[in-house]
Design an enzyme around this catalytic site. Structure first.
Site, PDB file in Angstrom:
ATOM      1  N   SER A 137       0.856  -1.188   0.000  1.00 15.35           N
ATOM      2  CA  SER A 137       0.000   0.000   0.000  1.00 15.35           C
ATOM      3  C   SER A 137       0.888   1.233   0.000  1.00 15.35           C
ATOM      4  O   SER A 137       1.344   1.694   1.054  1.00 15.35           O
ATOM      5  CB  SER A 137      -0.915   0.021   1.230  1.00 15.35           C
ATOM      6  OG  SER A 137      -1.623   1.247   1.308  1.00 15.35           O
ATOM      7  N   GLU A 138       1.155   1.753  -1.202  1.00 17.89           N
ATOM      8  CA  GLU A 138       2.059   2.894  -1.303  1.00 17.89           C
ATOM      9  C   GLU A 138       1.514   4.120  -0.585  1.00 17.89           C
ATOM     10  O   GLU A 138       2.278   4.856   0.065  1.00 17.89           O
ATOM     11  CB  GLU A 138       2.335   3.210  -2.774  1.00 17.89           C
ATOM     12  CG  GLU A 138       3.250   2.220  -3.456  1.00 17.89           C
ATOM     13  CD  GLU A 138       2.572   0.903  -3.771  1.00 17.89           C
ATOM     14  OE1 GLU A 138       3.282  -0.116  -3.925  1.00 17.89           O
ATOM     15  OE2 GLU A 138       1.319   0.893  -3.883  1.00 17.89           O
ATOM     16  N   GLN A 143       8.886   0.343  -3.889  1.00 13.89           N
ATOM     17  CA  GLN A 143       9.659  -0.720  -4.530  1.00 13.89           C
ATOM     18  C   GLN A 143      10.110  -0.375  -5.944  1.00 13.89           C
ATOM     19  O   GLN A 143      11.216  -0.702  -6.347  1.00 13.89           O
ATOM     20  CB  GLN A 143       8.844  -2.008  -4.521  1.00 13.89           C
ATOM     21  CG  GLN A 143       9.652  -3.259  -4.783  1.00 13.89           C
ATOM     22  CD  GLN A 143       8.829  -4.501  -4.520  1.00 13.89           C
ATOM     23  OE1 GLN A 143       7.942  -4.850  -5.305  1.00 13.89           O
ATOM     24  NE2 GLN A 143       9.113  -5.167  -3.418  1.00 13.89           N
ATOM     25  N   PHE A 144       9.257   0.279  -6.711  1.00 13.97           N
ATOM     26  CA  PHE A 144       9.597   0.836  -8.021  1.00 13.97           C
ATOM     27  C   PHE A 144       8.937   2.207  -8.101  1.00 13.97           C
ATOM     28  O   PHE A 144       7.813   2.398  -7.622  1.00 13.97           O
ATOM     29  CB  PHE A 144       9.083  -0.037  -9.163  1.00 13.97           C
ATOM     30  CG  PHE A 144       9.837  -1.334  -9.340  1.00 13.97           C
ATOM     31  CD1 PHE A 144      10.900  -1.419 -10.226  1.00 13.97           C
ATOM     32  CD2 PHE A 144       9.484  -2.451  -8.611  1.00 13.97           C
ATOM     33  CE1 PHE A 144      11.594  -2.611 -10.390  1.00 13.97           C
ATOM     34  CE2 PHE A 144      10.164  -3.647  -8.763  1.00 13.97           C
ATOM     35  CZ  PHE A 144      11.232  -3.725  -9.656  1.00 13.97           C
ATOM     36  N   ALA A 145       9.619   3.163  -8.757  1.00 15.20           N
ATOM     37  CA  ALA A 145       9.041   4.502  -8.886  1.00 15.20           C
ATOM     38  C   ALA A 145       7.684   4.466  -9.561  1.00 15.20           C
ATOM     39  O   ALA A 145       6.819   5.315  -9.290  1.00 15.20           O
ATOM     40  CB  ALA A 145       9.997   5.405  -9.662  1.00 15.20           C
ATOM     41  N   ASP A 146       7.465   3.487 -10.415  1.00 17.25           N
ATOM     42  CA  ASP A 146       6.182   3.344 -11.113  1.00 17.25           C
ATOM     43  C   ASP A 146       5.019   3.152 -10.144  1.00 17.25           C
ATOM     44  O   ASP A 146       3.861   3.403 -10.498  1.00 17.25           O
ATOM     45  CB  ASP A 146       6.235   2.133 -12.035  1.00 17.25           C
ATOM     46  CG  ASP A 146       7.490   2.074 -12.882  1.00 17.25           C
ATOM     47  OD1 ASP A 146       8.584   2.059 -12.293  1.00 17.25           O
ATOM     48  OD2 ASP A 146       7.383   2.028 -14.118  1.00 17.25           O
ATOM     49  N   TYR A 147       5.295   2.683  -8.941  1.00 18.42           N
ATOM     50  CA  TYR A 147       4.239   2.389  -7.972  1.00 18.42           C
ATOM     51  C   TYR A 147       3.853   3.598  -7.116  1.00 18.42           C
ATOM     52  O   TYR A 147       2.970   3.494  -6.268  1.00 18.42           O
ATOM     53  CB  TYR A 147       4.692   1.278  -7.020  1.00 18.42           C
ATOM     54  CG  TYR A 147       5.046  -0.044  -7.651  1.00 18.42           C
ATOM     55  CD1 TYR A 147       4.742  -0.333  -8.980  1.00 18.42           C
ATOM     56  CD2 TYR A 147       5.684  -1.026  -6.901  1.00 18.42           C
ATOM     57  CE1 TYR A 147       5.077  -1.552  -9.546  1.00 18.42           C
ATOM     58  CE2 TYR A 147       6.025  -2.256  -7.454  1.00 18.42           C
ATOM     59  CZ  TYR A 147       5.722  -2.508  -8.784  1.00 18.42           C
ATOM     60  OH  TYR A 147       6.055  -3.718  -9.329  1.00 18.42           O
ATOM     61  N   PRO A 200      -0.245   6.011  -6.435  1.00 20.84           N
ATOM     62  CA  PRO A 200      -1.268   6.012  -5.379  1.00 20.84           C
ATOM     63  C   PRO A 200      -0.877   6.832  -4.158  1.00 20.84           C
ATOM     64  O   PRO A 200      -1.742   7.267  -3.398  1.00 20.84           O
ATOM     65  CB  PRO A 200      -1.399   4.522  -5.016  1.00 20.84           C
ATOM     66  CG  PRO A 200      -0.940   3.804  -6.228  1.00 20.84           C
ATOM     67  CD  PRO A 200       0.153   4.644  -6.790  1.00 20.84           C
ATOM     68  N   HIS A 218       7.677  -1.007 -14.512  1.00 22.86           N
ATOM     69  CA  HIS A 218       8.866  -1.131 -13.674  1.00 22.86           C
ATOM     70  C   HIS A 218      10.033  -0.310 -14.229  1.00 22.86           C
ATOM     71  O   HIS A 218      11.181  -0.575 -13.893  1.00 22.86           O
ATOM     72  CB  HIS A 218       9.314  -2.596 -13.564  1.00 22.86           C
ATOM     73  CG  HIS A 218       8.305  -3.509 -12.953  1.00 22.86           C
ATOM     74  ND1 HIS A 218       7.254  -4.012 -13.668  1.00 22.86           N
ATOM     75  CD2 HIS A 218       8.185  -3.996 -11.693  1.00 22.86           C
ATOM     76  CE1 HIS A 218       6.519  -4.791 -12.888  1.00 22.86           C
ATOM     77  NE2 HIS A 218       7.064  -4.796 -11.681  1.00 22.86           N
TER      78      HIS A 218
END
Length: 351
Positions: free
Chosen positions: A73-74, A96-100, A103, A143
Site C-alpha cells: 500500500s504505497e 519498490q519501483f518509482a512506477d508504484y 497512489p 517497472h
C-alpha cells in the site's frame, strides 16, 4: 570522469569499493546507528532485504522495530512516513519501483510537502522516500518509468538523483538529516555498475566510478549542488542519473569539448553552476531518460533561455526518451544513447 570533492566529517581515511546498492545500504546503516529516530520500511525491505538488496542485513542488525516490512500500500507507506516525521522520527520509506508511487502522490503533494506551511512551522515532515527509477532491466511499462518531473514541480519537496556510489551515500545521508521531505530516486541501471554509456560495449576507464571508493563512515553531499564531471569549453551538457555516463561517452566519441554537469539535485537546482557554464560555452544540450514533453529538461531549457539568452550561440537541444508508453521491446532504442547525444552535440556546434 572527475568525481566531486566534499568535506568528510568522519572516517576520512577509511574507504571501500562500493556499488551504488552497497553505498545506499551503507548510508542507511550509518544513519540507523547514529540516530535512534531513523527508521526504514517498505515492501519486502526487512527480512528479504529489498528487491534490489539495498537494505539487506539491516533488519538483522537493528531489529524489526527499526527496519520493517509493510503491506502493499504505497499511500499507506507514505502516509505513515508523514505521521512519523511530524511526531519526531526520521523515516526512510521505500517505494519498490518509482512506477508504484502514483497512489501515494496525494500524500506527498498534499500532506508531506505542505505540512510545514499549513502548520505555520509547528510541524514538518523530515522524511526520505527512496525509489528505484528508470529502465535497463527489461521491466516493461510498470517497472521502468522516470517520473522525476512530477516531484520537482511540487513546492516543499526536494528531488535528488545520484549518478555514482559516492554521491548516492552522501546525498542519502543529507536527505535523511534534512527537515523537509526528500524524493530520492535511484537509477536501476547504475545499481550494480559499471556502465560505460552503451549496454553492449566493454567498460571504459572512467566508468569505474559507477563502482568506486566510498568512505565507510559519515559524510554528506549538499542537496543543492551540481557537479562538473567533465570540464569543457565548447558546449554545456546538463544531465543527471544514468545519462551522465551517456553524455561523457558521447563527448569522448565525438571529440567535442563538452562540459558535462551532473545536476545531482534536481530541486533545489544549482542554477549558478549551470549559468556560469553556459555563459562560458555559449551552447547547451539537455539529456534525460524521461519522456520529452513536460520532462524536467523543459524546465532546464526555460531557465537557460531566461538567464543566458545573450550568451547563446545556438538553439538549446534536448535528447530524451520518447513520448510513448514505455516500449518494452525497444528499451535500448528508447534510451538516449551516445549516438543520439553525439548528433545533438554536432548540431549545436555547426550553428
Amino acid at each position: 570522469m572527475n568525481m566531486p570533492t566534499e568535506t568528510l566529517v568522519e572516517n576520512q581515511n577509511s574507504t571501500a569499493i562500493m556499488s551504488m546498492v552497497q553505498a545506499i545500504r551503507s548510508a542507511m546503516d550509518v544513519m540507523l546507528e547514529r540516530d535512534p529516530k531513523v527508521v526504514a520500511f517498505g515492501q519486502d525491505i526487512g527480512y528479504f532485504g529489498g528487491v534490489f538488496r539495498c537494505t539487506e542485513g539491516l533488519q538483522a542488525k537493528y531489529g524489526r522495530s527499526r527496519v520493517f516490512d509493510t503491506p502493499i500500500s504505497e499511500s499507506g507507506i507514505v502516509g505513515i512516513a508523514v505521521g512519523m516525521g511530524a511526531y519526531g522520527l526520521r523515516p526512510v520509506a521505500e517505494i519498490q519501483f518509482a512506477d508504484y508511487v502514483y497512489p501515494a502522490y496525494d500524500q506527498l503533494a498534499s500532506e508531506a510537502a505542505r505540512l510545514r506551511f499549513r502548520s505555520a512551522g509547528q510541524f514538518s515532515a523530515p522524511m526520505t522516500v527512496r525509489m528505484p527509477c528508470g529502465g535497463g532491466i527489461y521491466g516493461g511499462q510498470t517497472h521502468s518509468q522516470s517520473p522525476e518531473a512530477i516531484f520537482t514541480q511540487v513546492c516543499g519537496l526536494r528531488t535528488v538523483m545520484p549518478s555514482n556510489p559516492y554521491d548516492a551515500k552522501g546525498l542519502l545521508i543529507a536527505a535523511i538529516e534534512n527537515d523537509d521531505p526528500v524524493i530520492f530516486l535511484e537509477p536501476k541501471r547504475l545499481y550494480n555498475g559499471p556502465f560505460d554509456g552503451h549496454h553492449d560495449r566493454p567498460v571504459t576507464p572512467w566508468s569505474k566510478h559507477a563502482a568506486s571508493a566510498v568512505p565507510e563512515g559519515y559524510y554528506t553531499v549538499p542537496l543543492d549542488s551540481a557537479a562538473i564531471v567533465r570540464p569543457g569549453s565548447d558546449v554545456t551538457v546538463l544531465t543527471y542519473g544514468t545519462t551522465v555516463y551517456v553524455a561523457v561517452t558521447a563527448a569522448e566519441e565525438t571529440g567535442i569539448d563538452a562540459e558535462v554537469i551532473d545536476l545531482r539535485s534536481l530541486w533545489p537546482l544549482d542554477l549558478d553552476t549551470i549559468v556560469e557554464s553556459v555563459k562560458k560555452t555559449g551552447r547547451c544540450v539537455v539529456v534525460h531518460e524521461a519522456t520529452r514533453t513536460c520532462g524536467f529538461g523543459a524546465e532546464l531549457v526555460a531557465l537557460v533561455q531566461e538567464h543566458c539568452f545573450h550568451h547563446l550561440e545556438a538553439p538549446i537541444e534536448r535528447v530524451t526518451g520518447w513520448d510513448t508508453p514505455y516500449p518494452h521491446a525497444q528499451e535500448w532504442a528508447y534510451f538516449p544513447g551516445p549516438t543520439r547525444v553525439g548528433a545533438a552535440l554536432h548540431r549545436v556546434m555547426e550553428v
